[in-house]
Design a protein around this motif. Sequence first.
Motif, mmCIF file in Angstrom:
data_model
loop_
_atom_site.group_PDB
_atom_site.id
_atom_site.type_symbol
_atom_site.label_atom_id
_atom_site.label_comp_id
_atom_site.label_asym_id
_atom_site.label_seq_id
_atom_site.Cartn_x
_atom_site.Cartn_y
_atom_site.Cartn_z
ATOM 1 N N GLN A 1 0.795 -1.226 0.000
ATOM 2 C CA GLN A 1 0.000 0.000 0.000
ATOM 3 C C GLN A 1 0.826 1.274 0.000
ATOM 4 O O GLN A 1 0.391 2.288 -0.543
ATOM 5 N N VAL A 2 2.003 1.250 0.613
ATOM 6 C CA VAL A 2 2.777 2.496 0.721
ATOM 7 C C VAL A 2 4.068 2.484 -0.082
ATOM 8 O O VAL A 2 4.724 3.515 -0.228
ATOM 9 N N GLY A 3 4.448 1.328 -0.630
ATOM 10 C CA GLY A 3 5.693 1.267 -1.384
ATOM 11 C C GLY A 3 6.901 1.262 -0.457
ATOM 12 O O GLY A 3 6.820 0.863 0.699
ATOM 13 N N GLY A 4 8.023 1.738 -0.949
ATOM 14 C CA GLY A 4 9.249 1.762 -0.151
ATOM 15 C C GLY A 4 10.453 2.006 -1.028
ATOM 16 O O GLY A 4 10.358 2.017 -2.265
ATOM 17 N N LEU A 5 11.595 2.225 -0.392
ATOM 18 C CA LEU A 5 12.847 2.474 -1.097
ATOM 19 C C LEU A 5 13.674 1.193 -1.110
ATOM 20 O O LEU A 5 13.916 0.602 -0.058
ATOM 21 N N VAL A 6 14.093 0.771 -2.290
ATOM 22 C CA VAL A 6 14.924 -0.427 -2.397
ATOM 23 C C VAL A 6 16.370 -0.037 -2.068
ATOM 24 O O VAL A 6 17.024 0.665 -2.827
ATOM 25 N N ARG A 7 16.846 -0.498 -0.913
ATOM 26 C CA ARG A 7 18.205 -0.164 -0.482
ATOM 27 C C ARG A 7 19.234 -1.054 -1.178
ATOM 28 O O ARG A 7 20.339 -0.616 -1.472
ATOM 29 N N HIS A 8 18.853 -2.318 -1.442
ATOM 30 C CA HIS A 8 19.792 -3.232 -2.083
ATOM 31 C C HIS A 8 18.993 -4.352 -2.730
ATOM 32 O O HIS A 8 17.901 -4.687 -2.299
ATOM 33 N N ARG A 9 19.537 -4.919 -3.794
ATOM 34 C CA ARG A 9 18.924 -6.088 -4.427
ATOM 35 C C ARG A 9 20.010 -7.030 -4.908
ATOM 36 O O ARG A 9 21.114 -6.613 -5.262
ATOM 37 N N ASP A 10 19.707 -8.318 -4.902
ATOM 38 C CA ASP A 10 20.580 -9.326 -5.466
ATOM 39 C C ASP A 10 19.715 -10.526 -5.837
ATOM 40 O O ASP A 10 18.484 -10.418 -5.895
ATOM 41 N N ARG A 11 20.320 -11.676 -6.063
ATOM 42 C CA ARG A 11 19.565 -12.865 -6.427
ATOM 43 C C ARG A 11 20.032 -14.050 -5.589
ATOM 44 O O ARG A 11 21.210 -14.138 -5.218
ATOM 45 N N ASP A 12 19.092 -14.951 -5.305
ATOM 46 C CA ASP A 12 19.424 -16.221 -4.686
ATOM 47 C C ASP A 12 18.671 -17.313 -5.442
ATOM 48 O O ASP A 12 18.172 -17.074 -6.550
ATOM 49 N N ALA A 13 18.583 -18.520 -4.862
ATOM 50 C CA ALA A 13 17.956 -19.626 -5.579
ATOM 51 C C ALA A 13 16.487 -19.369 -5.894
ATOM 52 O O ALA A 13 15.927 -19.946 -6.829
ATOM 53 N N GLY A 14 15.840 -18.488 -5.113
ATOM 54 C CA GLY A 14 14.431 -18.191 -5.342
ATOM 55 C C GLY A 14 14.191 -17.074 -6.327
ATOM 56 O O GLY A 14 13.052 -16.800 -6.697
ATOM 57 N N GLY A 15 15.255 -16.408 -6.754
ATOM 58 C CA GLY A 15 15.121 -15.275 -7.670
ATOM 59 C C GLY A 15 15.634 -14.002 -7.025
ATOM 60 O O GLY A 15 16.510 -14.033 -6.160
#
Length: 228
Positions: free
Chosen positions: A152-166
């Motif tokens: 409902q409010v969204g957010g700021l993506v501080r970091h992203r990467d990938r693992d076995a689930g995506g």
Amino acid sequence: MSNGRVPNRPVKQRPQQSHEPVSAQSARKLILEHRAWDGMRVLGHLDLSGALELYDLPENLTCESLDISDCANLTTLAKGLHVTHWIELAGSGITSLPEGHGFVLRWRGVQVSDAIAFASDSITGQDILNTENVELRRVLIERLGYERFLQQVGGLVRHRDRDAGGERQLICIPFEDDEPFMVLKVSCPSTGHTHILRVPPYMQTCHQAAAWVAGFDNPNDYNPAIEA
């Protein structure tokens, strides 16, 4: 854990001096061992928190305050219950109380209304953002649910990467007067289901957050075989 109720147990005979109040510690023991009697009077604060074996309370129980938090199998309050101050019911099986019940309700130590305690579907992300009381805001987030709050409010993506689930995302929702709300968004590799996991606000990477969730203080010690 059973979601049903066990058959009613016969009420124990009152001891001859049952008019005498009992200590809170003794009352907890008696209630959890199913040896309590109707009309029991308890001295002070009765803490029954976390008792999954608790299905009912003795009728006409009296105490100053009552903690039934995380008593998931306790779904109703006994007839004639008298609590002088408040009832803590976060995580209990109580989903409603009669109108005009007169109890002061708490959730994680914060006084709440019936609507907050029992009608979480009425809470919105905007309600939370507009709430100035920091402790109440935290309760509202819990009641709404992390996933719905984020949606409902969204957010700021501080970091992203990938693992076995995506893809994994470390997402932050800042507050001016409180620590930021920080979650790790991950997908289960076997089911594909998305999980939103609350993590401390000082997390900097998805791996650090995943390590913390797994119980590792040092992210370097966390090296799951299935993680990409």
